[in-house]
Scaffold this motif. Sequence first.
Motif, short mmCIF file in Angstrom:
data_model
loop_
_atom_site.label_atom_id
_atom_site.label_comp_id
_atom_site.label_asym_id
_atom_site.label_seq_id
_atom_site.Cartn_x
_atom_site.Cartn_y
_atom_site.Cartn_z
N GLY A 13 84.63 -4.93 7.04
CA GLY A 13 83.64 -4.21 6.96
C GLY A 13 82.57 -4.74 7.86
N THR A 14 82.53 -5.49 8.62
CA THR A 14 81.85 -6.27 9.59
C THR A 14 81.98 -5.86 10.92
OG1 THR A 14 81.64 -8.41 8.32
CG2 THR A 14 80.78 -8.17 10.76
N TYR A 15 80.99 -5.44 11.58
CA TYR A 15 81.00 -4.77 12.94
C TYR A 15 81.16 -5.84 13.97
CZ TYR A 15 79.88 -0.27 11.03
OH TYR A 15 79.79 0.96 10.36
N GLU A 16 81.99 -5.35 15.03
CA GLU A 16 81.96 -6.45 16.05
C GLU A 16 81.85 -5.70 17.51
OE1 GLU A 16 85.91 -7.93 16.13
OE2 GLU A 16 86.89 -6.05 16.74
N PHE A 17 81.45 -6.61 18.48
CA PHE A 17 81.51 -5.86 19.89
C PHE A 17 82.55 -6.22 20.80
CE2 PHE A 17 80.46 -6.92 24.26
CZ PHE A 17 80.00 -5.94 24.66
N ARG A 18 83.09 -5.45 21.32
CA ARG A 18 84.54 -5.64 21.98
C ARG A 18 84.39 -4.77 23.52
NH1 ARG A 18 89.95 -6.58 20.49
NH2 ARG A 18 89.37 -6.87 18.54
N LYS A 19 84.37 -5.74 24.66
CA LYS A 19 84.32 -4.89 25.79
C LYS A 19 85.44 -5.49 26.86
CE LYS A 19 81.11 -3.43 29.67
NZ LYS A 19 79.83 -3.42 30.04
N ARG A 20 86.14 -4.64 27.57
CA ARG A 20 87.03 -5.02 28.36
C ARG A 20 86.39 -6.00 29.71
NH1 ARG A 20 90.61 -1.70 27.36
NH2 ARG A 20 89.58 0.29 28.71
N LEU A 21 86.89 -6.65 30.11
CA LEU A 21 86.52 -7.41 31.47
C LEU A 21 86.87 -6.57 32.74
CD1 LEU A 21 86.44 -9.84 29.36
CD2 LEU A 21 87.20 -11.28 31.45
N PRO A 22 85.87 -6.64 33.87
CA PRO A 22 86.19 -6.01 34.79
C PRO A 22 87.69 -6.21 35.43
CG PRO A 22 84.31 -7.00 35.01
CD PRO A 22 84.83 -7.34 33.76
N GLU A 23 88.26 -5.31 36.06
CA GLU A 23 89.67 -5.34 36.80
C GLU A 23 89.78 -6.58 37.62
OE1 GLU A 23 92.96 -2.32 38.90
OE2 GLU A 23 91.03 -1.64 37.90
N SER A 24 88.74 -7.05 38.13
CA SER A 24 88.76 -8.15 39.09
C SER A 24 89.11 -9.52 38.33
CB SER A 24 87.84 -8.21 40.03
OG SER A 24 86.48 -8.40 39.30
N LEU A 25 88.85 -9.40 37.19
CA LEU A 25 88.86 -10.51 36.26
C LEU A 25 89.73 -10.70 35.13
CD1 LEU A 25 84.79 -11.03 35.26
CD2 LEU A 25 86.08 -12.21 37.18
N ALA A 26 90.08 -9.45 34.50
CA ALA A 26 90.94 -9.29 33.42
C ALA A 26 92.26 -9.83 33.70
CB ALA A 26 90.98 -8.01 32.80
N GLY A 27 92.96 -10.82 32.93
CA GLY A 27 94.03 -11.38 33.04
C GLY A 27 94.31 -12.33 34.46
N LYS A 28 93.47 -12.38 35.18
CA LYS A 28 93.60 -13.41 36.42
C LYS A 28 93.27 -14.64 36.09
CE LYS A 28 93.95 -9.63 38.86
NZ LYS A 28 93.54 -8.50 37.79
N PRO A 29 94.05 -15.67 37.01
CA PRO A 29 93.84 -17.15 36.71
C PRO A 29 92.22 -17.50 36.96
CG PRO A 29 95.00 -16.71 38.56
CD PRO A 29 94.83 -15.58 38.00
N ALA A 30 91.79 -18.45 36.36
CA ALA A 30 90.54 -18.66 36.48
C ALA A 30 90.24 -20.15 37.29
CB ALA A 30 89.48 -18.92 35.08
N PRO A 31 89.34 -20.13 38.39
CA PRO A 31 89.23 -21.49 38.98
C PRO A 31 88.63 -22.43 38.16
CG PRO A 31 88.36 -19.36 40.30
CD PRO A 31 88.85 -19.07 38.83
N SER A 32 88.94 -23.82 38.31
CA SER A 32 88.42 -24.86 37.55
C SER A 32 87.05 -24.78 37.47
CB SER A 32 89.00 -26.19 38.03
OG SER A 32 88.79 -26.47 39.31
N HIS A 33 86.36 -24.65 38.60
CA HIS A 33 84.60 -24.67 38.78
C HIS A 33 83.85 -23.82 37.82
CE1 HIS A 33 85.44 -21.53 41.62
NE2 HIS A 33 84.17 -21.09 41.41
N MET A 34 84.63 -22.67 37.40
CA MET A 34 84.10 -21.59 36.49
C MET A 34 84.49 -21.78 35.07
SD MET A 34 84.96 -18.23 38.72
CE MET A 34 84.06 -17.19 37.56
#
Length: 475
Positions: A13-34
């Motif tokens: 019953g609790t509401y949640e916020f859900r938003k997809r990441l931009p295509e340039s980020l979603a599922g891509k490897p993240a650099p260590s400095h980030m």
Amino acid sequence: MAALSYMQRRASGTYEFRKRLPESLAGKPAPSHMREDFSDLINTKTGYFKRELVRSLATKNLNEAKRRDHQAALKASELFDAAVKALAPPAVTVQPVALDLKQLGDDVFANLLANDEAERTEGDDRRHLQTPEDRARWSHLVDMPPSTQIGMTPDHFYAYGELLSDLEDDFRAAYAQRDPKIVYPETTRELQKCGIHLNKSSPEFQKAALVVLEAHVRAYDAMGKRQRGEIVPTPVAVRKFTEESGSKFSQELGPKLSEAMASWAAGGSAHNAKKPNANTVTEAEQAFRYFKELHGDLRLGEITREKAREFRDAIAKVPASLPRDLRKLPLPELLKRDLSTFKPRMATTVNKIVQVLGGIVSRAEREGFLDKVPGFVNPFGKAIRYTVDAHQTRRKHFEKSDLKAIFTSPVYAENERPVGGGGEAAFWFPLIGLLSGMRLDEIAQLRICDLRQDEDTKRWYFDIDRTGGRSTKTT
């Protein structure tokens, strides 16, 4: 229209916020400095960016959830923008370029006159599209010289002269105003041949564009003299040959078509560089196979417009669908067979095959592989593609009788699921297509989680995107 909502209700019953990441980020490897500054967006176990940002709104009250949802959306957008900016490579300082403007103008002038000479010598393309016997079937068609004869027919000469006059007026008017926008594409292409990449707003590019525009004015003036029968020689570009590993070919002829295709299929080496999808690669491999069977694996600098036209006309003779035994035959052998009983290939399909090879060559140009080929022009450009009758290729709407035939078929009336129709796909594809207007490829990629319900309107909809390795026609 209601504001876009990224809110949904959990089973508790609790509401949640859900938003997809931009295509340039979603599922891509993240650099260590980030990984420290953007930990909310990164899966700590895999080191990859998440596909969705999910946060609890910590309330079961709908109105309060909407207010918090709006605040969460603003924060998420700021976070996404910051991550995209942090992921982008640092700006590159543009170094001064050494450009011989006189040589640039002379090269453009020579190329334009060479193309004009080829147009006059090769003549009307129609002579290559049909045999004299084919044309004799229609009495109203003008006589066409044989494909072995050079030169222009009177109507071709007249039409070409009208075109030259219009183009000359356009380029002269632009030059009189010192407005080189009309030659921006040509300027970019010529600079890329020299390995130079400039922003269109830079003073260096503007100077170069003005020189290219002046070269066009000079060239169309010369073409006009040719049209009046005056002798105007075509400047000759001298090509130097050097031995390369014992090969008779020179580096100044560029890579082989197979090498250019491999580079094109691999895409760019930079992170998030676009690569052609698997279907396009398959189409390119088939087009290359046909070209290689007809002309061999030539270097790009050896492929002339004449060879490209021969390839186009050969492909046009290959029917749309063939039995397996014929499909295996090399193209020259296949064309010796009687193919008159098969459905001919559409002009749009032929153009698409030519366009695929043109795209491969264009990428080789952008990457600088053809910088040493003097006056190179993409042989698979628009000039050799068939003109398509838009009226004949226009898509038609289904009539009521068509829809009735589809939806009273055994699939719906008797619950049949033919194997050739994809089983359950035979039932769902027509329904989804009718109610949504989606493309077949998009329907085929649907997942259960793509069926969603708008929180405010309660309307169900399909959420189409490119996650999970899927493709869409446009962004």
